[in-house]
Design a protein around this motif. Structure first.
Motif, PDB file in Angstrom:
ATOM      1  N   ARG A 125       0.995  -1.501   0.130  1.00  0.00           N
ATOM      2  CA  ARG A 125       0.203   0.156   0.291  1.00  0.00           C
ATOM      3  C   ARG A 125       0.733   1.296  -0.054  1.00  0.00           C
ATOM      4  O   ARG A 125      -0.067   2.834  -0.824  1.00  0.00           O
ATOM      5  N   SER A 145      -9.194  -6.704  -2.816  1.00  0.00           N
ATOM      6  CA  SER A 145     -10.026  -5.581  -1.436  1.00  0.00           C
ATOM      7  C   SER A 145      -9.072  -4.444  -1.676  1.00  0.00           C
ATOM      8  O   SER A 145      -9.606  -2.903  -1.419  1.00  0.00           O
ATOM      9  N   VAL A 146      -7.601  -4.339  -3.102  1.00  0.00           N
ATOM     10  CA  VAL A 146      -6.931  -3.199  -3.066  1.00  0.00           C
ATOM     11  C   VAL A 146      -6.771  -2.582  -3.698  1.00  0.00           C
ATOM     12  O   VAL A 146      -6.254  -1.996  -3.438  1.00  0.00           O
ATOM     13  N   ASP A 164      -8.701  -1.121  -5.909  1.00  0.00           N
ATOM     14  CA  ASP A 164      -8.970   0.060  -6.418  1.00  0.00           C
ATOM     15  C   ASP A 164      -8.418   1.423  -5.977  1.00  0.00           C
ATOM     16  O   ASP A 164      -8.563   2.568  -6.156  1.00  0.00           O
ATOM     17  N   GLU A 165      -7.939   0.784  -4.330  1.00  0.00           N
ATOM     18  CA  GLU A 165      -7.233   2.286  -3.778  1.00  0.00           C
ATOM     19  C   GLU A 165      -5.845   2.130  -4.167  1.00  0.00           C
ATOM     20  O   GLU A 165      -4.961   3.091  -3.529  1.00  0.00           O
ATOM     21  N   PRO A 215      -2.916   3.270  -6.797  1.00  0.00           N
ATOM     22  CA  PRO A 215      -2.794   3.850  -7.736  1.00  0.00           C
ATOM     23  C   PRO A 215      -1.763   3.470  -8.784  1.00  0.00           C
ATOM     24  O   PRO A 215      -1.938   4.357  -9.864  1.00  0.00           O
TER      25      PRO A 215
END
Length: 391
Positions: free
Chosen positions: A168, A193-194, A196-197, A199
């Protein structure tokens, strides 16, 4: 003055000699028997840790007599019992917060159950380990003159607590990220789960070698007990940051790939004049297998909590809060903890070493080094799925 304790254990049969010099020359069957019957004991008294503004702490490293594979194979309750026994020793000596080292921090639910049963608050130390690992990777890229925004990074052990948080934090800095873990179902769930967040572009893989061969940057944070990165896996000029103990990168890389930078990402320089003294042999220093004034980041997090009067279970479980990673990095700076000097394969990475690595990478890119000088994949190096990163 607040005090701490930290649970440690040998990382290999050879490593037992570092804990018990009397074990030298003993055969493997005897060493394994010793590990089975020997109870936890206070191995190291830590003194001299002092912040620039004069605050101090002291503590103890308490040995839980496991080998990494024991933690994996033994019944969970048996592992918990020995770890809690080690923490109790620290509490009896006056510790008010405890840290879990190496494999004791990943067993079961990553410290949650141990904290519930412990007489004092427990942390895994993973927040500062994540901070140190990411900063070390960024430093390595800077030293190798790599433009991270154009790079592909592979995170091995991506579904583990450390790997997931590192992914992340790194994602905004790179063009593409490959998330690697052994369990495909868990990996898919994590990616969903990650995705879409994050970049950057992302994809998943369960095979280490093919992912690494496509990446300029690699961060590895697994609980594997075997080498998972070999010389033939790595691109010219690749940067590898290791957060795993035992290490994930084969020592053959240091012999065969002078064009690659490997760094140990989880080391911190401790403020003050720290001393790590053997409890059973007063006046004798314990060999941490690290340079002077250097400790692992997980150890340093436990020291920080004592220094900052944060006697709490700071880092537990599989889901690490990124806010805590940022906070512990600031706490470290305020207390005088710094990233340790770069090193790999038990040796310092000097400015001369860095210059030689950059030059070797440049020569290979220009074709000065023949392609045949770099080992190619062969059946000898095909690893089974069991030897892949554990996430």
């Amino acid at each position: 003055m607040n005090r701490f304790c930290f649970v440690i254990h040998p990382l290999s049969l050879q490593d037992i000699e570092r804990y018990e010099p009397g074990a030298k020359g003993k055969g493997e069957p005897i060493l394994r028997k010793i590990m089975q019957w020997m109870p936890p004991y206070a191995a190291v008294h830590v003194t001299g840790v002092q912040t620039p503004d004069g605050r101090e702490t002291e503590g103890w490293f308490v040995a839980a007599t496991f080998l990494p594979q024991d933690v994996v194979d033994l019944p969970r309750e048996e592992v918990y019992k020995k770890v809690l026994g080690a923490i109790q020793i620290g509490a009896d000596l006056g510790a008010q917060v405890a840290g879990l080292g190496a494999f004791t921090g990943v067993v079961g639910d990553a410290g949650i159950t141990i904290n519930e049963r412990s007489p004092i608050p427990v942390t895994t130390g993973n927040s500062l380990t994540i901070w140190a690992g990411v900063e070390s990777l960024f430093r390595g890229a800077h030293e190798m003159d790599v433009d991270m925004s154009a790079c592909t990074v592979t995170v091995i052990g991506a579904t583990g607590s450390i790997g997931a948080a590192c992914a992340r934090i790194i994602a905004p800095k790179v063009r593409r990220m490959i998330l690697v873990a052994r369990n495909l179902t868990r990996l898919r769930h994590f990616h969903e789960s990650v995705r879409d967040e994050l970049p950057c572009e992302t994809e998943i893989a369960t095979e280490v070698g093919p992912a690494v061969r496509r990446s300029e940057l690699i961060l590895t944070a697994t609980s594997s007990t075997q080498d998972i990165i070999e010389p033939e896996d790595l691109q010219t000029g690749a940067i590898v940051c290791e957060l795993s103990l035992p290490h994930d990168v084969s020592r053959r890389v240091s012999e065969l790939r002078p064009d690659v930078l490997v760094v140990e990402g989880g080391n911190m320089r401790v403020p003050g004049r720290p001393r790590f003294e053997r409890v059973r042999e007063p006046g004798t220093d314990f060999d941490l297998n690290l340079p002077p004034r250097t400790a692992l980041a997980c150890m340093s997090e436990t020291m920080l909590l004592a220094l900052e009067n944060r006697l709490e279970p700071y880092t537990l479980g599989r889901g690490i809060q990124l806010e805590k990673v940022v906070e512990i990095g600031k706490m470290a700076a305020q207390c005088g903890f710094e990233l340790a000097d770069m090193r790999a394969f038990d040796a310092a990475i000097t400015p001369e070493t860095l210059a030689a690595t950059r030059a070797a990478a440049a020569r290979r890119r220009s074709g000065t080094v023949a392609r045949s000088a770099i080992p190619s994949p062969s059946a000898q190096f095909v690893r089974s799925e069991q030897a892949k990163s554990k996430g």
